[in-house]
Design a protein around this motif. Structure first.
Motif, PDB file in Angstrom:
ATOM      1  N   ALA A 534       0.831  -1.213   0.000  1.00 24.63           N
ATOM      2  CA  ALA A 534       0.000   0.000   0.000  1.00 24.63           C
ATOM      3  C   ALA A 534       0.862   1.258   0.000  1.00 24.63           C
ATOM      4  O   ALA A 534       0.421   2.313  -0.478  1.00 24.63           O
ATOM      5  N   SER A 535       2.098   1.158   0.522  1.00 23.27           N
ATOM      6  CA  SER A 535       2.961   2.352   0.583  1.00 23.27           C
ATOM      7  C   SER A 535       3.263   2.897  -0.810  1.00 23.27           C
ATOM      8  O   SER A 535       3.441   4.116  -0.976  1.00 23.27           O
ATOM      9  N   LEU A 536       3.334   2.021  -1.818  1.00 22.14           N
ATOM     10  CA  LEU A 536       3.578   2.501  -3.184  1.00 22.14           C
ATOM     11  C   LEU A 536       2.411   3.354  -3.672  1.00 22.14           C
ATOM     12  O   LEU A 536       2.600   4.398  -4.310  1.00 22.14           O
ATOM     13  N   ARG A 537       1.187   2.915  -3.367  1.00 25.74           N
ATOM     14  CA  ARG A 537       0.013   3.701  -3.768  1.00 25.74           C
ATOM     15  C   ARG A 537       0.004   5.038  -3.035  1.00 25.74           C
ATOM     16  O   ARG A 537      -0.233   6.093  -3.639  1.00 25.74           O
ATOM     17  N   GLU A 538       0.271   5.002  -1.722  1.00 28.51           N
ATOM     18  CA  GLU A 538       0.229   6.227  -0.922  1.00 28.51           C
ATOM     19  C   GLU A 538       1.279   7.224  -1.409  1.00 28.51           C
ATOM     20  O   GLU A 538       1.027   8.434  -1.488  1.00 28.51           O
ATOM     21  N   SER A 540       2.540   7.511  -4.468  1.00 23.11           N
ATOM     22  CA  SER A 540       2.122   8.053  -5.761  1.00 23.11           C
ATOM     23  C   SER A 540       1.036   9.107  -5.584  1.00 23.11           C
ATOM     24  O   SER A 540       1.104  10.196  -6.174  1.00 23.11           O
ATOM     25  N   LEU A 541       0.032   8.814  -4.751  1.00 21.91           N
ATOM     26  CA  LEU A 541      -1.049   9.775  -4.525  1.00 21.91           C
ATOM     27  C   LEU A 541      -0.547  11.033  -3.837  1.00 21.91           C
ATOM     28  O   LEU A 541      -1.006  12.143  -4.131  1.00 21.91           O
ATOM     29  N   ALA A 542       0.432  10.868  -2.940  1.00 12.43           N
ATOM     30  CA  ALA A 542       0.993  12.035  -2.243  1.00 12.43           C
ATOM     31  C   ALA A 542       1.731  12.962  -3.199  1.00 12.43           C
ATOM     32  O   ALA A 542       1.853  14.169  -2.938  1.00 12.43           O
ATOM     33  N   GLY A 544       0.650  13.721  -6.079  1.00  8.27           N
ATOM     34  CA  GLY A 544      -0.343  14.410  -6.896  1.00  8.27           C
ATOM     35  C   GLY A 544      -0.901  13.589  -8.038  1.00  8.27           C
ATOM     36  O   GLY A 544      -1.694  14.118  -8.832  1.00  8.27           O
ATOM     37  N   ALA A 545      -0.517  12.325  -8.167  1.00 11.79           N
ATOM     38  CA  ALA A 545      -1.059  11.489  -9.243  1.00 11.79           C
ATOM     39  C   ALA A 545      -2.520  11.168  -8.958  1.00 11.79           C
ATOM     40  O   ALA A 545      -2.948  11.081  -7.799  1.00 11.79           O
ATOM     41  N   THR A 546      -3.299  11.004 -10.018  1.00 16.41           N
ATOM     42  CA  THR A 546      -4.693  10.580  -9.847  1.00 16.41           C
ATOM     43  C   THR A 546      -4.716   9.090  -9.515  1.00 16.41           C
ATOM     44  O   THR A 546      -3.694   8.396  -9.615  1.00 16.41           O
ATOM     45  N   GLN A 547      -5.907   8.616  -9.156  1.00 16.03           N
ATOM     46  CA  GLN A 547      -6.002   7.198  -8.782  1.00 16.03           C
ATOM     47  C   GLN A 547      -5.686   6.290  -9.971  1.00 16.03           C
ATOM     48  O   GLN A 547      -4.999   5.281  -9.821  1.00 16.03           O
ATOM     49  N   TRP A 548      -6.196   6.651 -11.152  1.00 14.20           N
ATOM     50  CA  TRP A 548      -5.939   5.802 -12.310  1.00 14.20           C
ATOM     51  C   TRP A 548      -4.464   5.863 -12.711  1.00 14.20           C
ATOM     52  O   TRP A 548      -3.875   4.864 -13.113  1.00 14.20           O
ATOM     53  N   GLN A 549      -3.842   7.058 -12.596  1.00 18.11           N
ATOM     54  CA  GLN A 549      -2.407   7.149 -12.877  1.00 18.11           C
ATOM     55  C   GLN A 549      -1.624   6.259 -11.910  1.00 18.11           C
ATOM     56  O   GLN A 549      -0.670   5.580 -12.301  1.00 18.11           O
ATOM     57  N   THR A 550      -2.051   6.238 -10.650  1.00 18.62           N
ATOM     58  CA  THR A 550      -1.377   5.379  -9.662  1.00 18.62           C
ATOM     59  C   THR A 550      -1.540   3.907 -10.018  1.00 18.62           C
ATOM     60  O   THR A 550      -0.584   3.119  -9.966  1.00 18.62           O
ATOM     61  N   ILE A 551      -2.768   3.547 -10.398  1.00 16.92           N
ATOM     62  CA  ILE A 551      -3.017   2.135 -10.718  1.00 16.92           C
ATOM     63  C   ILE A 551      -2.239   1.716 -11.964  1.00 16.92           C
ATOM     64  O   ILE A 551      -1.569   0.674 -11.981  1.00 16.92           O
ATOM     65  N   SER A 552      -2.319   2.550 -13.023  1.00 12.56           N
ATOM     66  CA  SER A 552      -1.752   2.141 -14.314  1.00 12.56           C
ATOM     67  C   SER A 552      -0.223   2.206 -14.337  1.00 12.56           C
ATOM     68  O   SER A 552       0.416   1.424 -15.037  1.00 12.56           O
ATOM     69  N   ARG A 553       0.377   3.140 -13.555  1.00 12.36           N
ATOM     70  CA  ARG A 553       1.821   3.317 -13.651  1.00 12.36           C
ATOM     71  C   ARG A 553       2.584   2.789 -12.433  1.00 12.36           C
ATOM     72  O   ARG A 553       3.801   2.620 -12.496  1.00 12.36           O
ATOM     73  N   VAL A 554       1.885   2.564 -11.322  1.00 11.92           N
ATOM     74  CA  VAL A 554       2.587   2.120 -10.106  1.00 11.92           C
ATOM     75  C   VAL A 554       2.168   0.709  -9.692  1.00 11.92           C
ATOM     76  O   VAL A 554       3.011  -0.118  -9.326  1.00 11.92           O
ATOM     77  N   VAL A 555       0.849   0.420  -9.750  1.00 11.85           N
ATOM     78  CA  VAL A 555       0.354  -0.854  -9.221  1.00 11.85           C
ATOM     79  C   VAL A 555       0.412  -1.968 -10.269  1.00 11.85           C
ATOM     80  O   VAL A 555       0.912  -3.068  -9.996  1.00 11.85           O
ATOM     81  N   LEU A 556      -0.092  -1.685 -11.472  1.00  9.42           N
ATOM     82  CA  LEU A 556      -0.188  -2.758 -12.466  1.00  9.42           C
ATOM     83  C   LEU A 556       1.173  -3.317 -12.926  1.00  9.42           C
ATOM     84  O   LEU A 556       1.301  -4.543 -13.087  1.00  9.42           O
ATOM     85  N   PRO A 557       2.212  -2.486 -13.135  1.00  8.06           N
ATOM     86  CA  PRO A 557       3.486  -3.083 -13.599  1.00  8.06           C
ATOM     87  C   PRO A 557       4.034  -4.176 -12.676  1.00  8.06           C
ATOM     88  O   PRO A 557       4.348  -5.282 -13.160  1.00  8.06           O
TER      89      PRO A 557
END
Length: 653
Positions: A534-538, A540-542, A544-557
């Protein structure tokens, strides 16, 4: 730049920011809605299948009453006076399942104990892929092996006219249920806190005493769920029981006669659906049989899911307090166990034999008396020998089945066999159209299932917390996962082939297979997404990335290896299935490849089934087809295992 624009146009810069923010907001809303639609697809599919089965099943009650349909002792829809009693069918299903669990339960739990508690990392690296490979063998190959080898062994050793019996079906289903029981039981045993083991050993107990009196009782709920899932696997199996149980709609007399032929609910559907006049009473009766089968498997799988959810909640500390039933067990557990055992003995004495009940009593007395008379270290030696013997039996079964197929199939393999069409009803020529047809079916199924399954998993993990909607969606996915493959085939036949008028076609088979593998894609993708911290998502969001940017560029790879593994496992399952495509997409023999999605195709599993059951004198091509099918599925599964192993070693958070 913005200041210049403000000076020249007079439009405030904040207006442009608001417009950009609104675009981002609506983009997020649209993406979220798309993923929600994919997640809801699973639930809608379950209700749609149920509704369609109910619609077509209700017609039988114009001919037979519900009581006659459920408890009538004769199933003879084509007789002079048709009879639609399903009693011998569901009794046959229950009997063959009981026999399978008598074989699979002790072997499966013993193997799980060895893998979780005793095996070294090097031995685990051998045992686990072997068990997964056992799960990957197509059911039609099990049926082929049973028809050629197992039934002959039973016929010769028991001096009976035919080996196609309840016993043959139970042995095959027992082997097929083993991977499910072993996998879920091992997870449950491994989840027992190590402090339990350390505390027990610190008190001076042996390792076996710790396993038998601390670890296994602590994992009992998970082991129970594993056994229930194994039952669901056995109840829903079609091709193997269809090929080895004799398919006589009779109740064995006496009831414990394991050498009697029987017929199951799935076997009835597999035999009769293709030969029934559409809209007739027989047609509606078969949908009633499918509905009965679906309800049985849904109850079984929901029970297992509920138990596993309870265990998960207890482990994470989110479970509720113990309910009334748990409190009753805590207070009167000994009395309840004695009462249940007495009831089981009464049932065995009345419906099977008083002698069998006496044997159970004697075995229970020895089980209670002997351990107190044997030294703990001697008990451990005996127990460990039996445990390793159990996993030896399972590996030997895998080796015998694969060895038999490989030894007999290799002489049939040639360039001509792999690249030409069949001739003389499959006795000559090759299987090239069947290989290509199988690949077409699998490719289409994955193209449909992968985006829907990944989207559903993204919605469940990334966009929602646990609430009523996610619980409904997950229940729908669980129900879809437990639906027998023959029910998918019947639904595809009724809805896609007849109602939508797609006919027996490639696209109808692809959609049916896609619905069947969808739960596998969703589940494996969910696990892959959960594994990303979860720290990777947090972080990315911190930034300023949007949720979809976080998912597509941080979580999915980083989750992609798990998603790929799920896709590969789905491909393997789709390639080996027969029941979902036998009414929707395939023909036995064709000299040409399909030229469009509306053409029927050949498929390796169905080609093998017809060769083995309807074409005498085709032995060489039977073994060759079985070997190619096993090799195809084995390569797919080994690829999934290699991907998983590689990324387990390389990913470090």
């Amino acid at each position: 730049m913005m200041e210049q624009e403000q000076q020249t146009t007079g439009t405030p810069a904040v207006s442009a920011e608001l417009t950009s923010g609104q675009r981002a907001y609506w983009k997020e809303r649209i993406i979220r809605s798309v993923w929600f639609a994919t997640a809801a697809f699973g639930v809608l599919t379950v209700f749609f299948i149920l509704a369609f089965l109910v619609k077509d099943a209700l017609g039988i009650f114009a001919t037979a009453t519900p009581w006659e349909f459920l408890f009538g002792a004769t199933w003879n829809p084509t007789g002079t006076v048709p009879a639609y009693g399903t009693l011998p069918l569901w009794v046959g299903t229950i009997l063959v399942t009981i026999g399978a669990m008598v074989i699979a339960a002790p072997l499966g739990v013993a193997c799980a104990i060895v893998i979780a508690e005793l095996a070294s990392p090097r031995m685990k690296a051998i045992f686990k892929p072997a068990i997964e490979l056992l799960a990957g063998i197509p059911s039609v190959v099990y049926g082929f092996f049973g028809l050629i080898v197992l039934t002959d062994v039973i016929r010769v050793n028991f001096s009976v006219p035919t080996g196609e019996t309840w016993l043959a079906g139970s042995i095959l289903l027992g082997i097929m249920a083993l991977p499910t029981i072993i996998s879920v039981s091992e997870d449950a045993i491994s989840a027992v806190p190590k402090e339990y083991r350390e505390g027990s050993l610190a008190l001076g107990t042996t390792r076996w005493q710790t396993i038998s009196q601390v670890v296994v009782p602590s994992a009992l709920s998970g082991i129970t769920a594993a056994l229930i899932l194994g039952i669901g696997r056995a109840v829903g199996e079609t091709m193997a029981v269809l090929m080895v149980t004799g398919n006589a709609p009779l109740i064995p007399d006496p009831l414990y006669n394991v050498l009697s032929p029987i017929r199951t609910l799935t076997g009835t559907l597999g035999i009769e659906v293709g030969e029934t006049a559409i809209g007739s009473a027989h047609y509606h009766a078969l949908f009633g049989v499918a509905l009965l089968l679906l309800l049985i498997t849904l109850i079984v799988n929901l029970s297992a899911t509920r138990i596993l959810s309870h265990i998960r909640a207890r482990q994470t500390g989110t479970g509720r307090e113990s309910g009334m039933i748990a409190a009753l067990f805590a207070r009167y557990g000994r009395e309840i166990r004695i009462l249940v055992a007495a009831l089981i003995l009464c049932v065995v004495a009345v419906f099977v034999s008083p002698l069998a009940a006496g044997a159970f009593v004697l075995a229970g007395a020895l089980w209670w008396y002997l351990p107190s008379r044997i030294q703990p270290r001697h008990q451990q030696h005996v127990a460990f020998v039996l445990l390793y013997a159990a996993i030896g039996v399972v590996l030997a079964a895998l080796g015998i089945i694969l060895g038999y197929i490989v030894i007999n199939g290799l002489p049939a393999i040639s360039w001509e066999f792999l690249t030409t069409a069949p001739r003389a009803l499959g006795r000559e020529g090759g299987i090239f159209p069947a290989i290509v047809g199988t690949l077409y079916l699998v490719a289409g199924a994955i193209v449909i299932a992968l985006p829907i399954g990944v989207g559903a998993a993204i919605y469940l993990i990334e966009y929602t917390r646990e609430n009523v909607i996610t619980r409904i969606i997950r229940s729908g996915v669980d129900l879809l996962n437990g639906t027998p493959s023959i029910v998918f085939g019947l639904f595809g036949f009724s809805f896609l082939v007849l109602y939508l008028n797609l006919g027996i076609s490639l696209v109808a088979g692809q959609i049916t297979l896609a619905l069947m593998v969808l739960p596998t894609v969703i589940r494996t993708t969910e696990e892959a997404l959960r594994s990303v911290p979860a720290s990777l998502r947090e972080g990315s969001l911190a930034l300023g990335a949007t949720q979809w940017q976080t998912i597509s560029r941080v979580v999915l790879p980083p989750a992609m290896p798990g998603i790929i593994t799920g896709a590969i496992l789905s491909i393997g399952r789709a390639a080996g299935e027969t029941a979902p495509v036998m009414f929707t997409a395939v023909v036995f023999s064709s000299r040409f490849l399909p030229s469009s999605l509306s053409d029927p195709v050949m498929a390796l599993p169905y080609h093998l089934y017809i060769l083995a059951t309807n074409v005498p004198g085709a032995e060489a091509n039977q073994y060759g087809t079985a070997l190619v099918l096993v090799a195809l599925v084995a390569v797919i599964y080994l690829g999934a295992i290699a991907v998983r192993t590689h990324y387990q070693k390389s990913i470090r958070w």
